[in-house]
Design an enzyme around this catalytic site. Structure first.
Site, PDB file in Angstrom:
ATOM      1  N   ASP A 117      51.902 -31.731 -15.225  1.00 45.84           N
ATOM      2  CA  ASP A 117      52.503 -31.950 -14.150  1.00 45.84           C
ATOM      3  C   ASP A 117      52.728 -33.087 -13.379  1.00 45.84           C
ATOM      4  O   ASP A 117      51.666 -33.713 -13.443  1.00 45.84           O
ATOM      5  CB  ASP A 117      51.757 -30.978 -13.048  1.00 45.84           C
ATOM      6  CG  ASP A 117      51.360 -29.423 -13.489  1.00 45.84           C
ATOM      7  OD1 ASP A 117      51.615 -29.052 -14.482  1.00 45.84           O
ATOM      8  OD2 ASP A 117      50.482 -28.841 -12.753  1.00 45.84           O
ATOM      9  N   GLU A 138      51.841 -21.760  -8.864  1.00 49.39           N
ATOM     10  CA  GLU A 138      51.276 -22.868  -9.046  1.00 49.39           C
ATOM     11  C   GLU A 138      52.459 -24.085  -8.318  1.00 49.39           C
ATOM     12  O   GLU A 138      53.634 -23.796  -8.388  1.00 49.39           O
ATOM     13  CB  GLU A 138      51.263 -23.382 -10.339  1.00 49.39           C
ATOM     14  CG  GLU A 138      50.093 -22.526 -10.830  1.00 49.39           C
ATOM     15  CD  GLU A 138      49.746 -23.280 -12.404  1.00 49.39           C
ATOM     16  OE1 GLU A 138      48.574 -22.705 -12.755  1.00 49.39           O
ATOM     17  OE2 GLU A 138      50.463 -23.694 -13.142  1.00 49.39           O
TER      18      GLU A 138
END
Ligand SMILES: *[C@@H]1O[C@H](CO)[C@@H](O)[C@H](O)[C@H]1NC(C)=O
Ligand SMILES: *[C@@H]1O[C@H](CO)[C@@H](O)[C@H](O)[C@H]1NC(C)=O
Ligand SMILES: *[C@@H]1O[C@H](CO)[C@@H](O)[C@H](O)[C@H]1NC(C)=O
Ligand SMILES: *[C@@H]1O[C@H](CO)[C@@H](O)[C@H](O)[C@H]1NC(C)=O
Ligand SMILES: *[C@@H]1O[C@H](CO)[C@@H](O)[C@H](O)[C@H]1NC(C)=O
Length: 697
Positions: free
Chosen positions: A47, A247
């Site tokens: 990420d 998320e």
């Protein structure tokens, strides 16, 4: 970030010992190395974190394993850019505590804010503090310097500060974690509480943090005056796509149609349960409002998906009966066969069917052939809706509607084991007698069909369970930059997928980021929707500019020759007789390997087909076709912009309302291209191809 488990920690010990073997690339010219997308010189990345803009510089932090090319030892890597195109990688910003052999804390995803007013009091000697808020993941039970007692595998929210514009960081050990646990009613979610995204809310003069309760599909919204003390203000969810953990949530404002009407957007990652036709992770958004404490979704941004209410079910393939016993005329290998209970031996996971059973002709693998014909029925509604998956060649595997012995509708899957809704508009034959025929006449390569939930309704079934930010398989954990004006919202996503992220054939690095994208909110078909535009200084990187114009491209193939390996393509065209039209890129000389980017006029979808894109063998879901809805433009043309790098293809359709991001791992000489016009000719074709220079030299 990815939820970890003890197995991951075992891997961690192995990967940590590989530190010495990964050699950084000086030239960024290894096979598959992205030339104009950010990738770390070596090691694993996931990420994007802490995106922040300050004084002409864009900072990109990212989930990083300094110890190897798979997930583990999660730390924050760091890179910066002055133009969103050329990146410089910096030393690791936050390294897993105890790395490499005794890790007690990892730094999972989070964000960075610049605390201009020194609300945190971390400023010193006139230096503005930058604050990173992240999830601490603790692989072992421990008592922290703050005196807080931590459980094994707990996830909690912590802060760190920097007084040198983000280059080095000090964790706030005196009080960390600053949000140790979710509220008491969610005590059991203490291992699934993560990914804080922080921003300054001017109207209420407070900091806001959005944190995910990943398994509950909820976000929690906290407020703070000093970034150290946080109060829970509200919660939101579940809503829309909930096929996996939620998320990396964030909320941000955007003007609607450039007017003074400001909406708020909630953007979040979902893993698995991404867009239809993909397996693994994806990114959705919900448009609504935020009043400083509570996010409220617009009703038209919430989807139910599935069959319309009140549908009449014709066949759902449930129960203990053969096809013949339930009234179907069965031939060939289907003669004595029955519906399947989901996935069959040797098959990849079949998803998207309802109930316990479906029709699945992978009975004896792809070798099975045969036909099923339904009992005749009166066509009594405007639509016939059904779920279908499997092979895409309607000559080989198909579901058909026959009226008076004539085929009036034909459909098939899309070379995917995932079933999705399709609909036939049967108003033209309403009142007549119909027969549904399902045939499998193929014995290899997607030679099977999956069908479920054949039903009648006056409304179309929809696959929309979400507003997808991107319809491809490789767009996850998108995050926007703090520090930019409201309507310059720019996001970057991880260009990979948890389904196969750890096995993609790249070395000594794994994963790249997408092209940075500028977001705007536009009214499309009466609804507020995000549109995307590639951000960055493209002109400085592109050269050449070959232009091809064809008043008509006849059905079949038109060779374009050598185009290059890094391309920016603009393609517009208008419908004539073709069913699909597009461009094949990253092809080898004999086109045994190519990636197709095109448009399907019959379904009004843009697509990327990577089934023959090169190395697809490392994961059995990778060779697939991905589709995004895109209406033909008001002037009757379709326009696509395509970015091709050494291991990715991104397509922006129309005004950027449909995007598909897809990794590819092409052959060595994959520099060729060609146009394809399937089922007839295509008109007014304009193609501009520019080569993109490496951003690393
Ligand atoms: C690991 O680190 C913790 C915390 O610093 C320390 O208490 C422990 O003794 C260390 N264990 C080993 C095996 O070094
Ligand atoms: C920020 O606050 C701290 C603590 O009150 C103070 O020591 C510092 O001087 C303040 N400002 C700056 C810019 O250093
Ligand atoms: C299907 O069959 C028709 C007629 O034989 C042929 O023209 C067409 O190319 C075939 N389509 C595919 C996808 O194989
Ligand atoms: C099935 O395939 C066989 C052999 O290729 C062919 O002869 C037959 O016509 C096909 N049947 C259908 C329904 O397409
Ligand atoms: C494809 O990638 C996998 C994973 O890295 C590798 O094992 C395999 O050898 C590659 N196949 C080809 C044909 O290069």
């Amino acid at each position: 970030m990815k939820f970890s488990n003890p197995a991951n920690l075992f891997l961690l010990a192995i990967s940590a010992s590989q530190v010495a073997t990964a050699r950084p690339s000086k030239t960024y010219t290894e096979m598959y190395r992205p030339q104009f997308h950010f990738s770390p010189a070596k090691n694993w990345m996931n990420d994007p974190n802490g995106l922040v803009y300050d004084d002409g510089t864009y900072h990109l932090y990212f989930q990083y394993n300094p110890g190897g090319t798979t997930w583990g030892a999660m730390s924050w890597g760091h890179a910066s850019s002055r133009d969103l195109t050329h990146w410089t990688e910096h030393p690791v910003a936050l390294q897993a505590r105890g790395f490499p052999d005794n890790i007690t804390e990892m730094f999972f995803s989070g964000t960075v804010v610049i605390d201009e007013h020194n609300t945190s009091g971390f400023g010193r000697r006139g230096k503005t503090p930058w604050i990173a808020m992240y999830t601490s993941y603790y692989p072992i039970e421990q008592v922290l310097p703050s005196g807080k007692h931590i459980r094994k595998d707990q996830q909690a929210q912590s802060i760190a500060y920097s007084l040198d514009k983000g280059m080095t960081w000090t964790t706030y050990d005196a009080e960390n974690p600053v949000i140790a646990e979710p509220p008491a009613r969610y005590q059991d979610q203490v291992l699934e509480f993560r990914d804080p995204s922080v921003f300054w809310h001017d109207a209420t003069h407070r900091w806001i943090a959005v944190v995910s309760l990943a398994k509950l599909h909820k976000i929690l919204i906290y407020t703070s005056h000093d970034l150290k003390h946080w109060d829970l203000a509200s919660e939101f969810g579940p809503a829309n796509a909930v096929g996996g953990v939620w998320e990396c949530p964030s909320i941000f404002p955007l003007s609607l149609d450039g007017s003074s009407d400001v909406k708020w957007v909630l953007m979040l990652g979902l893993n698995p349960g991404g867009p239809p036709g993909t397996v693994g992770s994806g990114t959705q958004y919900i448009v609504g409002n935020f009043d400083g404490t509570t996010f409220t979704a617009d009703t038209d941004s919430i989807h139910d998906g599935g069959a319309p209410e009140g549908s009449v079910i014709f066949e759902d393939f449930e129960g203990e009966k053969t096809f013949a016993e339930r009234g179907w005329t069965a031939t060939g290998d289907l003669t004595n066969a029955s519906p399947a209970k989901g996935t069959l031996a040797g098959q990849n996971p079949v998803t998207g069917f309802l109930g316990e059973q479906l029709l699945n002709t992978f009975l004896n693998g792809d070798a099975t052939t045969g036909t099923l014909s339904s009992t005749p029925f009166e066509i009594s509604h405007k639509y016939i809706n059904f779920l279908v998956g499997g092979g895409s060649n309607t000559n080989e595997t198909a579901i058909r509607l026959k009226v008076d012995g004539r085929t009036v509708h034909t459909s098939a899957g899309s070379n995917s084991e995932g079933l999705t809704w399709q609909s036939w508009d049967v108003t033209a034959v309403e009142g007549k007698e119909g027969v549904i025929e399902i045939s499998d006449n193929a014995t290899g390569g997607w030679g099977h069909i999956n069908v479920d939930q054949i039903s009648f309704s006056n409304m179309r079934a929809t696959n929309n369970v979400a507003n997808w930010l991107d319809w491809g398989p490789d767009f996850y954990a998108a995050l926007g930059f703090n520090g930019l004006p409201r309507d310059q919202r720019t996001v970057i996503a991880w260009m990979n997928n948890w389904q196969y992220g750890g096995v993609i054939p790249t070395d000594p690095w794994r994963s790249a980021m997408t092209i940075p994208r500028h977001l705007a909110l536009k009214t499309i078909d009466g609804k507020a929707a995000l549109v995307q535009e590639p951000a960055g200084k493209w002109k400085a990187l592109t050269r050449g500019g070959r232009v091809f114009t064809f008043r008509r491209v006849d059905g079949g193939i038109r060779e374009l020759g050598r185009l290059g390996k890094t391309l920016q393509i603009e393609l517009t065209f208008a419908r004539d007789k073709s069913s699909t039209f597009g461009i094949a890129v990253a092809a080898n000389r004999d086109y045994t390997s190519e990636t197709r980017v095109g448009y399907d006029f019959s379904t009004q979808e843009v697509f990327i087909d990577r089934t023959r894109s090169g190395n697809v063998s490392f994961d059995n879901t990778f060779a697939s076709v991905y589709r995004a809805p895109l209406s033909v433009g008001a002037d009757g043309t379709v326009s696509l912009r395509v970015f091709v790098d050494w291991s990715s293809v991104e397509v922006f359709g129309g005004e950027g309302e449909a995007t598909i991001t897809s990794q590819i791992f092409p052959e060595k000489d994959a520099v060729y291209g060609r146009l394809f016009s399937t089922g007839g000719s295509t008109n007014d074709v304009k193609l501009r191809v520019k080569e993109v220079d490496s951003a690393w030299r």
